[in-house]
Design a protein around this motif. Sequence first.
Motif, PDB file in Angstrom:
ATOM      1  N   THR A  30      88.531 107.234  51.263  1.00 53.33           N
ATOM      2  CA  THR A  30      87.140 107.101  51.707  1.00 53.33           C
ATOM      3  C   THR A  30      86.918 107.837  53.018  1.00 53.33           C
ATOM      4  O   THR A  30      85.902 108.516  53.200  1.00 53.33           O
ATOM      5  N   LEU A  31      87.879 107.743  53.923  1.00 54.96           N
ATOM      6  CA  LEU A  31      87.764 108.435  55.202  1.00 54.96           C
ATOM      7  C   LEU A  31      87.716 109.944  54.992  1.00 54.96           C
ATOM      8  O   LEU A  31      86.928 110.638  55.644  1.00 54.96           O
ATOM      9  N   MET A  32      88.539 110.466  54.096  1.00 54.84           N
ATOM     10  CA  MET A  32      88.568 111.908  53.874  1.00 54.84           C
ATOM     11  C   MET A  32      87.251 112.400  53.268  1.00 54.84           C
ATOM     12  O   MET A  32      86.720 113.439  53.682  1.00 54.84           O
ATOM     13  N   VAL A  33      86.696 111.653  52.319  1.00 52.68           N
ATOM     14  CA  VAL A  33      85.419 112.040  51.708  1.00 52.68           C
ATOM     15  C   VAL A  33      84.300 111.971  52.754  1.00 52.68           C
ATOM     16  O   VAL A  33      83.467 112.891  52.865  1.00 52.68           O
ATOM     17  N   GLY A  34      84.282 110.890  53.534  1.00 53.06           N
ATOM     18  CA  GLY A  34      83.265 110.749  54.573  1.00 53.06           C
ATOM     19  C   GLY A  34      83.357 111.846  55.612  1.00 53.06           C
ATOM     20  O   GLY A  34      82.337 112.384  56.069  1.00 53.06           O
ATOM     21  N   SER A  35      84.572 112.213  55.993  1.00 52.15           N
ATOM     22  CA  SER A  35      84.758 113.275  56.981  1.00 52.15           C
ATOM     23  C   SER A  35      84.278 114.617  56.440  1.00 52.15           C
ATOM     24  O   SER A  35      83.699 115.427  57.176  1.00 52.15           O
ATOM     25  N   PHE A  36      84.504 114.844  55.169  1.00 48.64           N
ATOM     26  CA  PHE A  36      84.045 116.100  54.559  1.00 48.64           C
ATOM     27  C   PHE A  36      82.516 116.184  54.587  1.00 48.64           C
ATOM     28  O   PHE A  36      81.944 117.202  54.999  1.00 48.64           O
ATOM     29  N   ILE A  37      81.851 115.116  54.183  1.00 48.76           N
ATOM     30  CA  ILE A  37      80.382 115.110  54.167  1.00 48.76           C
ATOM     31  C   ILE A  37      79.830 115.277  55.583  1.00 48.76           C
ATOM     32  O   ILE A  37      78.921 116.080  55.825  1.00 48.76           O
ATOM     33  N   SER A  38      80.386 114.540  56.518  1.00 47.61           N
ATOM     34  CA  SER A  38      79.892 114.588  57.890  1.00 47.61           C
ATOM     35  C   SER A  38      80.109 115.958  58.516  1.00 47.61           C
ATOM     36  O   SER A  38      79.215 116.492  59.178  1.00 47.61           O
ATOM     37  N   SER A  39      81.291 116.535  58.298  1.00 45.21           N
ATOM     38  CA  SER A  39      81.628 117.794  58.956  1.00 45.21           C
ATOM     39  C   SER A  39      80.980 119.008  58.303  1.00 45.21           C
ATOM     40  O   SER A  39      80.541 119.927  58.996  1.00 45.21           O
ATOM     41  N   VAL A  40      80.915 119.016  56.978  1.00 44.26           N
ATOM     42  CA  VAL A  40      80.480 120.216  56.256  1.00 44.26           C
ATOM     43  C   VAL A  40      78.980 120.201  55.971  1.00 44.26           C
ATOM     44  O   VAL A  40      78.375 121.259  55.771  1.00 44.26           O
ATOM     45  N   LEU A  41      78.332 119.034  55.981  1.00 43.40           N
ATOM     46  CA  LEU A  41      76.899 118.969  55.700  1.00 43.40           C
ATOM     47  C   LEU A  41      76.080 118.615  56.936  1.00 43.40           C
ATOM     48  O   LEU A  41      75.169 119.355  57.318  1.00 43.40           O
ATOM     49  N   PHE A  42      76.378 117.491  57.568  1.00 47.36           N
ATOM     50  CA  PHE A  42      75.545 117.012  58.672  1.00 47.36           C
ATOM     51  C   PHE A  42      75.549 117.975  59.867  1.00 47.36           C
ATOM     52  O   PHE A  42      74.499 118.363  60.378  1.00 47.36           O
ATOM     53  N   VAL A  43      76.736 118.368  60.327  1.00 48.74           N
ATOM     54  CA  VAL A  43      76.836 119.185  61.547  1.00 48.74           C
ATOM     55  C   VAL A  43      76.238 120.575  61.366  1.00 48.74           C
ATOM     56  O   VAL A  43      75.429 121.018  62.203  1.00 48.74           O
ATOM     57  N   PRO A  44      76.567 121.329  60.293  1.00 45.73           N
ATOM     58  CA  PRO A  44      75.953 122.655  60.132  1.00 45.73           C
ATOM     59  C   PRO A  44      74.434 122.581  59.945  1.00 45.73           C
ATOM     60  O   PRO A  44      73.709 123.444  60.462  1.00 45.73           O
ATOM     61  N   ALA A  45      73.952 121.570  59.210  1.00 45.95           N
ATOM     62  CA  ALA A  45      72.505 121.442  59.016  1.00 45.95           C
ATOM     63  C   ALA A  45      71.800 121.186  60.338  1.00 45.95           C
ATOM     64  O   ALA A  45      70.725 121.742  60.623  1.00 45.95           O
ATOM     65  N   ALA A  46      72.410 120.342  61.190  1.00 46.81           N
ATOM     66  CA  ALA A  46      71.847 120.102  62.517  1.00 46.81           C
ATOM     67  C   ALA A  46      71.813 121.395  63.322  1.00 46.81           C
ATOM     68  O   ALA A  46      70.840 121.674  64.053  1.00 46.81           O
ATOM     69  N   GLY A  47      72.853 122.207  63.197  1.00 50.58           N
ATOM     70  CA  GLY A  47      72.894 123.491  63.893  1.00 50.58           C
ATOM     71  C   GLY A  47      71.798 124.432  63.437  1.00 50.58           C
ATOM     72  O   GLY A  47      71.216 125.168  64.242  1.00 50.58           O
ATOM     73  N   TYR A  48      71.481 124.419  62.147  1.00 46.92           N
ATOM     74  CA  TYR A  48      70.413 125.281  61.613  1.00 46.92           C
ATOM     75  C   TYR A  48      69.070 124.919  62.251  1.00 46.92           C
ATOM     76  O   TYR A  48      68.330 125.805  62.717  1.00 46.92           O
ATOM     77  N   PHE A  49      68.720 123.645  62.281  1.00 41.87           N
ATOM     78  CA  PHE A  49      67.428 123.235  62.848  1.00 41.87           C
ATOM     79  C   PHE A  49      67.369 123.499  64.357  1.00 41.87           C
ATOM     80  O   PHE A  49      66.320 123.828  64.895  1.00 41.87           O
ATOM     81  N   SER A  50      68.507 123.380  65.048  1.00 44.06           N
ATOM     82  CA  SER A  50      68.530 123.670  66.478  1.00 44.06           C
ATOM     83  C   SER A  50      68.305 125.154  66.745  1.00 44.06           C
ATOM     84  O   SER A  50      67.558 125.537  67.655  1.00 44.06           O
ATOM     85  N   ALA A  51      68.949 126.021  65.938  1.00 43.97           N
ATOM     86  CA  ALA A  51      68.860 127.462  66.156  1.00 43.97           C
ATOM     87  C   ALA A  51      67.481 128.015  65.819  1.00 43.97           C
ATOM     88  O   ALA A  51      67.022 128.994  66.421  1.00 43.97           O
ATOM     89  N   THR A  52      66.777 127.425  64.851  1.00 45.55           N
ATOM     90  CA  THR A  52      65.480 127.962  64.397  1.00 45.55           C
ATOM     91  C   THR A  52      64.291 127.232  65.005  1.00 45.55           C
ATOM     92  O   THR A  52      63.142 127.570  64.704  1.00 45.55           O
ATOM     93  N   LEU A  53      64.559 126.218  65.860  1.00 45.59           N
ATOM     94  CA  LEU A  53      63.466 125.436  66.444  1.00 45.59           C
ATOM     95  C   LEU A  53      62.508 126.326  67.240  1.00 45.59           C
ATOM     96  O   LEU A  53      61.281 126.278  67.059  1.00 45.59           O
ATOM     97  N   ALA A  54      63.044 127.166  68.152  1.00 49.93           N
ATOM     98  CA  ALA A  54      62.188 128.017  68.992  1.00 49.93           C
ATOM     99  C   ALA A  54      61.359 128.968  68.148  1.00 49.93           C
ATOM    100  O   ALA A  54      60.154 129.177  68.392  1.00 49.93           O
ATOM    101  N   GLN A  55      61.997 129.564  67.115  1.00 45.87           N
ATOM    102  CA  GLN A  55      61.263 130.500  66.258  1.00 45.87           C
ATOM    103  C   GLN A  55      60.114 129.802  65.540  1.00 45.87           C
ATOM    104  O   GLN A  55      59.007 130.333  65.430  1.00 45.87           O
ATOM    105  N   ALA A  56      60.352 128.589  65.044  1.00 42.27           N
ATOM    106  CA  ALA A  56      59.311 127.858  64.319  1.00 42.27           C
ATOM    107  C   ALA A  56      58.121 127.557  65.223  1.00 42.27           C
ATOM    108  O   ALA A  56      56.954 127.708  64.818  1.00 42.27           O
ATOM    109  N   VAL A  57      58.364 127.174  66.478  1.00 37.71           N
ATOM    110  CA  VAL A  57      57.279 126.868  67.421  1.00 37.71           C
ATOM    111  C   VAL A  57      56.514 128.134  67.784  1.00 37.71           C
ATOM    112  O   VAL A  57      55.257 128.163  67.778  1.00 37.71           O
TER     113      VAL A  57
END
Length: 592
Positions: A30-57
């Motif tokens: 369970t820890l390995m599956v959770g770590s995969f989801i958190s690391s490979v989905l949550f963190v990169p997606a957060a990075g995308y919205f942070s990088a494009t925030l200024a452009q969107a505004v």
Amino acid sequence: MIPEKTVGKLRQGWDSICFLLAPWWKYGKTLMVGSFISSVLFVPAAGYFSATLAQAVIEMIEAGKPFEAAFLTGLTYLLLALALNLLHAVYEDFYLRWKKQEIEGTIERSIYEKALMVDYRHFDDPSYFDSYKLATEKFASQSSETLQNLFSLLSGVAKCIVYGALIASQGVALLLIVLGCSAFVAYAQIYWSRVSVERETAMVNDQRKADYLRRLFFDHTAVADLRASNIKKPLFSLFDGSVKSRAAIYRKYGAKEFLIDLLVNLAQLGTTFAVPVYVAWGVMSGNIGGIGVYATLIASSLALKEALNALGWWSSQVALGVAYAQKVQRFFDTDSTIEASTDGEKASDGPFSVRFDHVSYRYGGSDEFAIRDLSLAIAPGEKIAIVGENGAGKTTLTKLLLRLYDADGGTVQINGRPIADYDVSALRGKIGIAFQQSRLYALSVRENMTAYAYADDAQLKACLEAVGLRLDLDAQVTKEFDENGVVLSGGDAQRLCLTRLLHSDFGLLILDEPSSALDPIAEYRIAKLIFDRSPTTTVMVAHRLSTVVDADRIYLLSDGRIIESGTHAELMAQNGKYREMFLKQAEGYLKA
């Protein structure tokens, strides 16, 4: 086509990663599956919205939208990035960290269990001890770090894909600049991991010397000896030598580490300079349109640079784990034939008969036999004594009886069957053993007394009385974890260890000078107490011959051979070596 040698290295690396992660898959899917989801989905997606925030505004303002719309757009991107980062934080703070501690503890415990399943003969091999040290000290933490590093690596790859796609959408030149500079950093970090492993491996033996001295200073008996003698001088010399050797190793690798630092600094400074210059040129020349795109490219380039640098770092850490795994795998792959003997015969109840039939044994690396062509027979219930000078082979004989070692020649038989035919764990469960070096543990008196078998409090108190001790069964032995614990003298420690043998029924008792810290009279009384226990077959190794005069038979060993045997009276009548030794000891007591 990829060279076969490279394929082999890649396969070996993958196997090493699987080896390190296998315990985590076993204990923490369970820890390995959770770590995969958190690391490979949550963190990169957060990075995308942070990088494009200024452009969107900015694009909302450029499109003539009211400020409120631009503000809400920016707030939406901000909240999405925040929510994804918080999901990652919630997973780590409320599950990953405590669960990791639990699993690391389980892994570490399994290492100790594995150590007990390795044949005793390997403990005579210094090179085995190197891998044993690495395994027991670092395997749990190293496998945990490899798991974390691997998911950090996967997260870095995902972030690189996100930021790389944002940059590549405006042209590949800027992407190539960032990739080129970061490649130097990645190479430098992977090269560093190899250098680090080489350096740490070179220092293992020297570190063991330093650790040896460190252990001595936690041993109260050793500390007393160090204060009272000059042995500290060569010991400190041993420690100083290990320090100088480790310092020399660091000096040896200094040039390589400077090269790594040079590559990293040049690559990072190059990216810091090249990215804003290239983007500014693109905007001024019209190749890059809009302030919003400019903002996204700057943010994405910097984020990609950091992600690539981190990717190189995490790659080096995974490589470090791979190199570690290849060093430590010897411990896990150690061939153990004795401890694996768990499907053999079960020893029957009642006193054992024992037979040594032309038995020979020598320790690994030694040309001399500790036991040579030795034959003797012990009847069920018989009380025999093994005597002789130091190095005669007495203790080796007891280790063969416990099947800590297998004979190089001849056979050791229990109840008429070769000892190798038995389930080794079950066989030892019917053998009581007391060693010369009394080993008490930082547990209660009761737990120390029931090391071999359970007994109720009435039995335990009777055993304490029999050996002349008055102790609270709940008292902690030593002050290791309890300031109210009892500290026993060497003689009392031996008495307490001997109580383990007084409340249980064994097929065989082995006593390897277990009362050597007692005075001769007390030792004689303890020996008589043991010998009077019927009907257990008993083998006592003794240095003081006065303690074994009541034995049914005495065997005198010299240079691994039996040179005399018989009762005390028979041996005294022979006027041989036994009589000479007995009279000399008796003369010493009379003079004293």
